[in-house]
Structures are given as structure tokens and as C-alpha cells.
Design a protein around this motif. Structure first.
Motif, PDB file in Angstrom:
ATOM      1  N   ARG A   1      -7.738   3.982   4.775  1.00 14.28           N
ATOM      2  CA  ARG A   1      -6.146   4.283   4.973  1.00 14.28           C
ATOM      3  C   ARG A   1      -5.669   4.317   6.510  1.00 14.28           C
ATOM      4  N   LYS A   2      -6.298   4.669   7.529  1.00 13.26           N
ATOM      5  CA  LYS A   2      -5.838   4.429   8.811  1.00 13.26           C
ATOM      6  C   LYS A   2      -5.544   3.047   9.258  1.00 13.26           C
ATOM      7  N   SER A   3      -6.519   2.272   8.695  1.00 14.40           N
ATOM      8  CA  SER A   3      -6.314   0.731   9.106  1.00 14.40           C
ATOM      9  C   SER A   3      -4.990   0.224   8.527  1.00 14.40           C
TER      10      SER A   3
ATOM     11  N   MET B   1       0.771  -1.201  -0.207  1.00  9.40           N
ATOM     12  CA  MET B   1       0.094   0.107  -0.188  1.00  9.40           C
ATOM     13  C   MET B   1       0.749   1.409   0.059  1.00  9.40           C
ATOM     14  N   ILE B   2       0.662   1.985  -0.943  1.00 13.42           N
ATOM     15  CA  ILE B   2       1.726   3.125  -1.312  1.00 13.42           C
ATOM     16  C   ILE B   2       1.281   4.405  -0.342  1.00 13.42           C
ATOM     17  N   ALA B   3       2.077   4.749   0.551  1.00 12.20           N
ATOM     18  CA  ALA B   3       1.888   5.832   1.411  1.00 12.20           C
ATOM     19  C   ALA B   3       2.258   7.249   1.262  1.00 12.20           C
ATOM     20  N   THR B   4       3.531   7.127   0.232  1.00 12.56           N
ATOM     21  CA  THR B   4       4.003   8.415  -0.121  1.00 12.56           C
ATOM     22  C   THR B   4       5.130   8.271  -1.252  1.00 12.56           C
ATOM     23  N   LYS B   5       5.657   9.234  -1.810  1.00 17.87           N
ATOM     24  CA  LYS B   5       6.369   9.294  -2.717  1.00 17.87           C
ATOM     25  C   LYS B   5       7.345  10.669  -2.411  1.00 17.87           C
TER      26      LYS B   5
ATOM     27  N   ILE C   1      -1.150  -2.202 -10.406  1.00 19.43           N
ATOM     28  CA  ILE C   1      -1.827  -1.299  -9.598  1.00 19.43           C
ATOM     29  C   ILE C   1      -3.014  -2.269  -9.407  1.00 19.43           C
ATOM     30  N   ILE C   2      -3.471  -2.245  -8.391  1.00 25.28           N
ATOM     31  CA  ILE C   2      -4.552  -3.458  -8.031  1.00 25.28           C
ATOM     32  C   ILE C   2      -5.840  -2.523  -7.770  1.00 25.28           C
ATOM     33  N   ARG C   3      -5.792  -1.387  -6.763  1.00 28.09           N
ATOM     34  CA  ARG C   3      -7.061  -0.413  -6.556  1.00 28.09           C
ATOM     35  C   ARG C   3      -6.494   0.708  -5.801  1.00 28.09           C
ATOM     36  N   ASN C   4      -7.287   1.643  -5.716  1.00 29.40           N
ATOM     37  CA  ASN C   4      -7.107   2.834  -4.864  1.00 29.40           C
ATOM     38  C   ASN C   4      -7.901   2.806  -3.667  1.00 29.40           C
ATOM     39  N   ILE C   5      -7.312   3.416  -2.451  1.00 28.86           N
ATOM     40  CA  ILE C   5      -7.836   3.286  -1.143  1.00 28.86           C
ATOM     41  C   ILE C   5      -8.601   4.814  -1.015  1.00 28.86           C
ATOM     42  N   ASP C   6      -9.872   5.000  -0.749  1.00 33.16           N
ATOM     43  CA  ASP C   6     -10.449   6.252  -0.823  1.00 33.16           C
ATOM     44  C   ASP C   6     -10.438   6.771   0.625  1.00 33.16           C
ATOM     45  N   THR C   7     -11.277   8.053   0.857  1.00 35.68           N
ATOM     46  CA  THR C   7     -11.083   8.765   2.013  1.00 35.68           C
ATOM     47  C   THR C   7     -12.374   8.350   2.726  1.00 35.68           C
ATOM     48  N   SER C   8     -13.188   7.430   2.423  1.00 33.36           N
ATOM     49  CA  SER C   8     -14.529   7.502   3.073  1.00 33.36           C
ATOM     50  C   SER C   8     -14.515   7.334   4.559  1.00 33.36           C
TER      51      SER C   8
END
Length: 259
Positions: free
Chosen positions: A95-97, A1-5, A82-89
Motif C-alpha cells: 500500500r505504501k508503494s 488503486m482506491i485509497a479512500t471514499k 475490481i481486479i484485486r485487493n491489496i493486503d496489509t502484509s
């Protein structure tokens, strides 16, 4: 899971590289550990492989034996998918998990555990500021960029003439002053400058810097639950920087009236 670049840097060996930090997941997509993938020639990837932040990817990786840091891996860039994106819902719940189970207490906590990469929640953020830096790459860096590659044409990499920083205190009560190398913040500056309707470069940059300040100071410090993704330098293990900002919204809990 990509957190930053991080913003791209010039490399003699690789011409241009990006450092990616994220979380290694098991088959059930549970977080295992922080990982650093370096080097990646991100802008040379095929368009459909250019992973955004907060995406889950699959890739062939192996331990980087030239890097003593336990989190450092190399990747087969051709294997990136790329498998999928994690949204901000739900206030960034998903994302926190992925990343907060791997939170550290402080910089000292990261070092005590023999690590070089992690996320921390500052106890307080004392100041945002910026410094002017060189406007052009060094002669050696420019020479690397000027090398002709007939098989891989690319756009020149822009030098950002400012460095953005936070002064903060971690939860051990230790004060730090770290630069921010998050690509997202550098791109924010570029977008604001390029979209400015001011008449000259000086005014365009001043307007862009004010908008960056508004984001990093007014918005992030007052409206966001701000965390720092931090990592050290390979050749200076005690020198850390902020390589990514994690900024879910502040959640205000209202006390329910009892009847």
C-alpha cells in the motif's frame, strides 16, 4: 488503486454521490498521479462492483470538464471492474508503494504545485475532537431522498449527527483544523452505536463516540504512522478536509548488538 471514499452526500442531480480518491497507475502498476472520481452513485452500483478501499480497479474515466481541478475525473460506472485487493502484509509495504511516492510536504506544497488532492504526513497532531451537527437532512435534501424511483429502490441515507476533526501542524509549521469525511470513520461510529447494548439512544451514541475517540486518539496517535489524504472543495479551493486516513503500524527498529 482506491485509497479512500467519502461518506455519501445528497445531490439534486444524482440523488446520492460518493467522492473516491485514489492513484492512477500505468500498465506496470506504477503510481502516476492522484485522481478524484466524482460523482459515483456507489450504493447504486452492482454488488460485485462496489470496490473496497485498497483495491485495484479498472474503469473508463474521462476528465470532468465541469471541474477545474486537474485530478477530477468522471467514470462510466458500468465499466467498473475490481481486479484485486491489496493486503496489509509486511507493515502495509505494498500500500505504501502505491501512495507514498506521491506524498506532499504540506498543504502549501499541494497548492504551490497547482494540485487539489494529495497525502501529507503531519508534523504533529495537536488534538482530536468532535462537533455535533444537524440530526436530519435539510428539507431540500430530504425531498431528494423522498423521490420515488420504481426502477432503483434504495435504502435511505442516514445523516451522521457528529463531525470528527483533527487539529494538526504540517511540516511547514502551519496549523490546520480539518474535518474528517472518510466513510470508514462514519461507518465505525454507526457500527459501534448499532452494536451497543445500552438502553437508550443517548447512551448508545455516547458509547459509540467514546469508541471512535479511542480509535482516532488513543490508537491512531500512539500506535499508527498516521498520514492524511486531503482534498479541497470545488467551490472553495483554499478549504481542505481530510478525506481519508492512512494508518500503517508504527515500526520500531531495534539496534542490533555488535559482537
Amino acid at each position: 488503486m482506491i485509497a479512500t471514499k467519502t461518506y455519501p452526500s445528497i445531490s439534486r442531480k444524482y440523488k446520492e454521490t460518493v467522492c473516491t480518491a485514489g492513484v492512477l497507475l500505468n500498465d506496470s502498476e506504477q503510481p502516476i498521479q492522484w485522481v478524484r472520481i466524482y460523482p459515483i452513485r456507489f450504493r447504486a452500483l452492482e454488488f460485485e462492483q462496489r470496490y473496497p478501499r485498497w483495491s485495484i480497479i479498472s474503469a473508463e474515466i474521462e476528465k470532468n470538464e465541469k471541474d477545474y481541478r486537474s485530478e477530477s475525473f468522471r467514470s462510466n460506472d458500468e465499466s467498473v471492474n475490481i481486479i484485486r485487493n491489496i493486503d496489509t502484509s509486511d507493515n502495509w509495504a505494498k500500500r505504501k508503494s502505491f501512495i507514498l511516492p506521491l506524498e506532499f510536504r504540506s498543504i502549501q506544497d499541494i497548492q504551490t504545485q497547482g494540485k487539489s488532492l494529495g497525502i501529507i504526513k503531519p508534523q504533529s497532531i495537536d488534538k482530536y475532537f468532535y462537533k455535533e451537527t444537524e440530526r436530519e437532512w435539510s428539507l431540500k435534501q430530504q425531498a431528494v431522498q423522498d423521490q420515488l424511483d420504481l426502477f432503483e429502490p434504495s435504502l435511505p441515507l442516514e445523516k451522521i449527527p457528529y463531525q470528527f476533526l483533527y487539529k494538526f501542524t504540517d511540516r511547514d509549521g502551519v496549523s490546520h483544523r480539518y474535518s474528517i469525511s472518510d466513510w470508514e470513520i462514519s461507518q465505525l461510529y454507526r457500527n459501534c452505536r448499532d452494536n451497543s447494548r445500552k438502553y437508550n439512544q443517548q447512551e448508545q451514541e455516547a458509547e459509540a463516540m467514546e469508541k471512535v475517540r479511542q480509535k482516532l486518539e488513543d490508537d491512531f496517535l500512539n500506535k499508527k504512522d498516521l498520514y492524511f489524504i486531503v482534498g479541497n472543495l470545488k467551490n472553495h479551493k483554499n478549504t481542505f478536509m481530510i478525506i481519508g486516513l492512512f494508518y500503517p503500524p508504527l515500526v520500531e527498529f531495534e539496534q542490533m548488538a555488535l559482537f
